[in-house]
Design an enzyme around this catalytic site. Structure first.
Site, PDB file in Angstrom:
ATOM      1  N   ASN A 125     -14.077  20.419 -26.742  1.00 13.14           N
ATOM      2  CA  ASN A 125     -14.551  19.808 -25.507  1.00 13.14           C
ATOM      3  C   ASN A 125     -15.923  20.395 -25.174  1.00 13.14           C
ATOM      4  O   ASN A 125     -16.029  21.418 -24.513  1.00 13.14           O
ATOM      5  CB  ASN A 125     -13.559  20.069 -24.361  1.00 13.14           C
ATOM      6  CG  ASN A 125     -13.963  19.362 -23.077  1.00 13.14           C
ATOM      7  OD1 ASN A 125     -15.041  18.767 -23.013  1.00 13.14           O
ATOM      8  ND2 ASN A 125     -13.123  19.431 -22.083  1.00 13.14           N
TER       9      ASN A 125
ATOM     10  N   GLY B  54      -6.604   6.818 -23.154  1.00 16.09           N
ATOM     11  CA  GLY B  54      -6.747   7.835 -22.116  1.00 16.09           C
ATOM     12  C   GLY B  54      -6.240   7.383 -20.768  1.00 16.09           C
ATOM     13  O   GLY B  54      -5.033   7.390 -20.502  1.00 16.09           O
TER      14      GLY B  54
ATOM     15  N   LEU C  98     -10.507  21.161 -15.539  1.00 22.11           N
ATOM     16  CA  LEU C  98      -9.849  21.836 -16.667  1.00 22.11           C
ATOM     17  C   LEU C  98      -8.650  22.702 -16.269  1.00 22.11           C
ATOM     18  O   LEU C  98      -8.459  23.800 -16.793  1.00 22.11           O
ATOM     19  CB  LEU C  98     -10.857  22.688 -17.462  1.00 22.11           C
ATOM     20  CG  LEU C  98     -12.016  21.930 -18.108  1.00 22.11           C
ATOM     21  CD1 LEU C  98     -12.861  22.884 -18.948  1.00 22.11           C
ATOM     22  CD2 LEU C  98     -11.527  20.777 -18.969  1.00 22.11           C
TER      23      LEU C  98
ATOM     24  N   ILE D  77     -16.090   8.432 -26.588  1.00 23.32           N
ATOM     25  CA  ILE D  77     -16.895   9.298 -25.748  1.00 23.32           C
ATOM     26  C   ILE D  77     -16.021  10.024 -24.723  1.00 23.32           C
ATOM     27  O   ILE D  77     -14.901   9.572 -24.422  1.00 23.32           O
ATOM     28  CB  ILE D  77     -17.980   8.496 -24.986  1.00 23.32           C
ATOM     29  CG1 ILE D  77     -17.345   7.397 -24.141  1.00 23.32           C
ATOM     30  CG2 ILE D  77     -18.983   7.897 -25.943  1.00 23.32           C
ATOM     31  CD1 ILE D  77     -18.313   6.616 -23.245  1.00 23.32           C
TER      32      ILE D  77
ATOM     33  N   ASN E 273     -12.782  11.309 -12.085  1.00 24.78           N
ATOM     34  CA  ASN E 273     -11.901  12.450 -11.928  1.00 24.78           C
ATOM     35  C   ASN E 273     -12.718  13.724 -11.926  1.00 24.78           C
ATOM     36  O   ASN E 273     -13.792  13.804 -12.528  1.00 24.78           O
ATOM     37  CB  ASN E 273     -10.836  12.497 -13.037  1.00 24.78           C
ATOM     38  CG  ASN E 273     -11.319  13.229 -14.275  1.00 24.78           C
ATOM     39  OD1 ASN E 273     -11.361  14.465 -14.314  1.00 24.78           O
ATOM     40  ND2 ASN E 273     -11.718  12.480 -15.283  1.00 24.78           N
TER      41      ASN E 273
ATOM     42  N   ASN F 238      -7.272  20.514 -27.918  1.00 25.23           N
ATOM     43  CA  ASN F 238      -8.629  20.424 -27.372  1.00 25.23           C
ATOM     44  C   ASN F 238      -8.951  21.756 -26.701  1.00 25.23           C
ATOM     45  O   ASN F 238      -8.159  22.263 -25.909  1.00 25.23           O
ATOM     46  CB  ASN F 238      -8.673  19.259 -26.369  1.00 25.23           C
ATOM     47  CG  ASN F 238     -10.049  19.050 -25.765  1.00 25.23           C
ATOM     48  OD1 ASN F 238     -10.574  19.935 -25.094  1.00 25.23           O
ATOM     49  ND2 ASN F 238     -10.614  17.880 -25.974  1.00 25.23           N
TER      50      ASN F 238
ATOM     51  N   CYS G 108     -17.281  18.381 -20.930  1.00 32.10           N
ATOM     52  CA  CYS G 108     -16.603  18.256 -19.646  1.00 32.10           C
ATOM     53  C   CYS G 108     -17.622  18.272 -18.512  1.00 32.10           C
ATOM     54  O   CYS G 108     -18.358  19.239 -18.341  1.00 32.10           O
ATOM     55  CB  CYS G 108     -15.595  19.376 -19.423  1.00 32.10           C
ATOM     56  SG  CYS G 108     -14.809  19.228 -17.792  1.00 32.10           S
TER      57      CYS G 108
END
Lengths: 306, 328
Positions: free
Chosen positions: B148, B285, B94, B211, B90, B120, B151
């Site tokens: 985060n 997730g 954000l 992770i 993906n 987050n 990312c």
């Protein structure tokens, strides 16, 4: 109102029909399902990680068990063209094979009460939601309350179907059966008008007197929908388009299936150049996205940043 | 060290059950009391409301919402998702409404839930992380902060999670800015994740999530171009699970903090694997995309495992696969 799903359901392949070429009509027996034309289901073979993600399929038709069938299962029909891994996997399933089935999802076509002429425009494999709408309007003619019959009675359905060749023209008979006058265009001229479906729509609107009280409902490839949107704009006719995007989930969680929409400063007129990547975390974006699955897949054509 | 020293362990330390009572799934991580160890991972659970039509969110251990930044972000251009064997890449970028709109429009919903919410956050600088943390402090309905620092889909997004000095600085700054539990989310895109874990622990982290996605790439043979517009994306799904389990196992031996395991959890048994490796809780997730009820199925599977093996609580499971003290 459509009934909300509870989660992934297990459905079974009931039958698979190869229409012609790579086009398939597949039927699934599923738990009870009520849908609005334009809504979709996420489907993948059960128990396999390959393909990993489910794929979105527009619902063509739902057959509810008749009273006589007593306890019979709901049958959901989808139509697809085998292109990639997801559709290949579905087309190889046998009767009785299980699929993960989530839906109905998304927002369907919205039909105004005072509509007189329904203009249905479909390209290639974009035909299922348009057929679903035609059949739904056909049904409503018989089931609608007497107080609304006056409006419905005047409804007229004209369908325009386009494809590259005559093998890409699907469901013309279904549309006729639903009461629509059907016009066909193929790019190679092997069936109907030689040219684009928008040629037919354009010439129909030029000669039509009641165009102003029409609404266009379209589904097909993006360039076709863009062309339809331009015709609609020229004739000032409301136009709803059902868009396609690669979806991860189908219900708004993954944010993968974004559609660029007209927003603050976002303009890509005459250009399909993608906006630049975010260059840093603080970037204030001047573009606007909507989710195809949750905000659509049916959008007002004017809303889209074509 | 053994799992017994972990703050996150279950209440009972693993006696075999004699009664037919349901196992106690409760777990406390960084002072956050949870009904069970199943959480939803950031970026896979929208703002929660996407899932309310499918199940009662009060059944979850905790919810973590999509990363919140200072300003709203529209995210990356499509396509944003590419399917890969046993998973997906993906590159969402954000996309989020920004901290102001989050507090005003998205947070109120979570106050109606009994399930704790962890927010987050991602900043472009140490100061921005601290500012975001301050904004969330003493706000009703926020139980903790996940950082985060990992990312892969925005420029500089990985920096804080791949350089131990920067990890220390950002965690330290957030630690000083807030009284809320601080949980950095670690990146697997490093040579030795224990170095980053130690830096986060030294800076005062209360727990660690791990992770995040692994940087990956897919190329379209037909167009001869990368399938994602930004070329690379974050790989998630069962394809990364063995890597995630290994990293949890490594970090569990390196730091004393409670760990939250993430990475391709699809079933209860997958979650158990992370608990055995030393995690006190897990986040579901990518599985949420395939089935909105995935987290509930994982929860049922965890309970079934405990019942099947006659365990009263998670204490018997957490860290059970780790080498005994002295051997490690």
């Amino acid at each position: 109102m459509a009934k909300e799903p509870r989660g992934v359901m297990h459905a079974e392949v009931d039958s698979l029909h190869r229409l012609h070429g790579d086009y398939y009509l597949q039927r699934f027996t599923s738990p009870r399902l009520v849908f609005e034309p334009g809504q979709f289901v996420m489907v993948k073979p059960s128990g396999s990680l390959d393909p990993f993600l489910p794929r979105a399929y527009s619902i063509l038709r739902v057959k509810r068990p008749g009273r006589r069938a007593g306890g019979g299962k709901t049958v959901v029909e989808i139509l697809y063209k085998v292109i990639g891994k997801g559709t290949t996997a579905l087309s190889q399933l046998k009767r009785g094979d299980r699929v993960d089935f989530l839906g109905p999802l998304g927002n369907g076509y919205r039909v105004p009460r005072n509509l007189t002429t329904t203009l249905l425009v479909a390209g290639g494999i974009g035909v299922p939601p348009v057929v679903a709408l035609a059949e739904s309007l056909r049904r409503s003619r018989f089931t609608v309350h007497a107080s609304r019959k006056r409006d419905i009675g005047h409804r007229r359905m004209v369908a325009f179907i386009g494809g590259k060749t005559r093998h890409d023209i699907l469901c013309a008979a279904d549309l006729r059966k639903a009461g629509a006058t059907v016009h066909v265009a193929t790019e190679d001229g092997s069936l109907g008008h030689r040219g684009l479906v928008t040629d037919l729509l354009d010439s129909f609107l030029r000669s039509s007197v009641d165009g102003r009280r029409s609404t266009i409902y379209a589904c097909g490839p993006h360039p076709m929908l863009h062309a339809v949107a331009r015709v609609a704009e020229r004739f000032e006719i409301p136009c709803q388009v059902s868009l396609e995007a690669e979806m991860g989930c189908g219900f708004g969680a993954c944010m993968g299936c974004v559609i660029p929409v007209q927003g603050s400063g976002f303009r890509v007129q005459g250009s399909r150049k993608p906006p630049a990547m975010n260059d840093e975390l603080s970037t204030m974006n001047d573009r606007s996205y909507k989710l195809c699955c949750k905000d659509g897949p049916v959008f007002d054509a004017q809303e889209i940043a074509w | 060290m053994t799992s017994k020293k972990r703050k996150g362990s279950g209440k009972d330390q693993g006696r075999r059950r004699s009664s037919s009572k349901r196992p106690n799934l409760a777990v406390t991580i960084a002072g956050i009391a949870m009904k069970n160890p199943v959480m939803t991972a950031s970026g896979t659970f929208g703002y929660g409301t996407e899932f309310t039509r499918f199940f009662d969110l009060n059944a979850l251990g905790a919810i973590i919402v999509k990363t919140v930044t200072m300003h709203s972000r529209q995210g990356n251009p499509p396509p944003r998702i590419v399917e890969t064997p046993g998973g997906m890449l993906n590159s969402i970028g954000l996309q989020n409404v920004g901290i102001d709109a989050f507090l005003r429009h998205k947070l109120p919903f979570f106050r109606s839930l009994t399930t704790p919410l962890l927010v987050n956050i991602a900043g472009k600088s140490v100061e921005e992380f601290a500012t975001l943390a301050k904004r969330l402090t003493d706000v009703e309905g926020v139980a903790g902060i996940e950082l985060n620092i990992s990312c892969p889909n925005v420029a500089g997004g990985l920096d804080f999670g791949t350089d131990p000095t920067l990890t220390y600085e950002v965690v330290r700054a957030v630690r000083q800015a807030t009284s809320l539990p601080v949980i950095p989310k670690l990146s697997p895109n490093v040579a030795d994740i224990t170095v980053i874990a130690r830096a986060a622990a030294d800076a005062g982290a209360d727990a660690l999530s791990l992770i995040n996605t692994i940087v990956g790439m897919a190329i379209d043979g037909r167009t001869r171009r990368p399938k994602l517009p930004g070329a690379t994306g974050g790989l998630s799904g069962p394809a990364i699970r063995p890597i995630a389990v290994r990293m949890v196992w490594e970090v569990a031996r390196a730091v004393k903090l409670p760990l939250i395991g993430i990475g391709g959890i699809m079933t209860g048994n997958d979650a158990i694997e992370f608990l055995l490796a030393g995690a006190s809780a897990v986040q579901v997730g990518t599985a949420n995309f395939l089935d909105p009820l995935a987290s509930m199925n994982v929860l049922a599977g965890v309970e079934a495992y405990l019942t099947r093996h006659g365990f009263d609580s998670l204490g018997s499971v957490i860290g059970a696969a780790l080498p005994r003290e002295g051997k490690a």
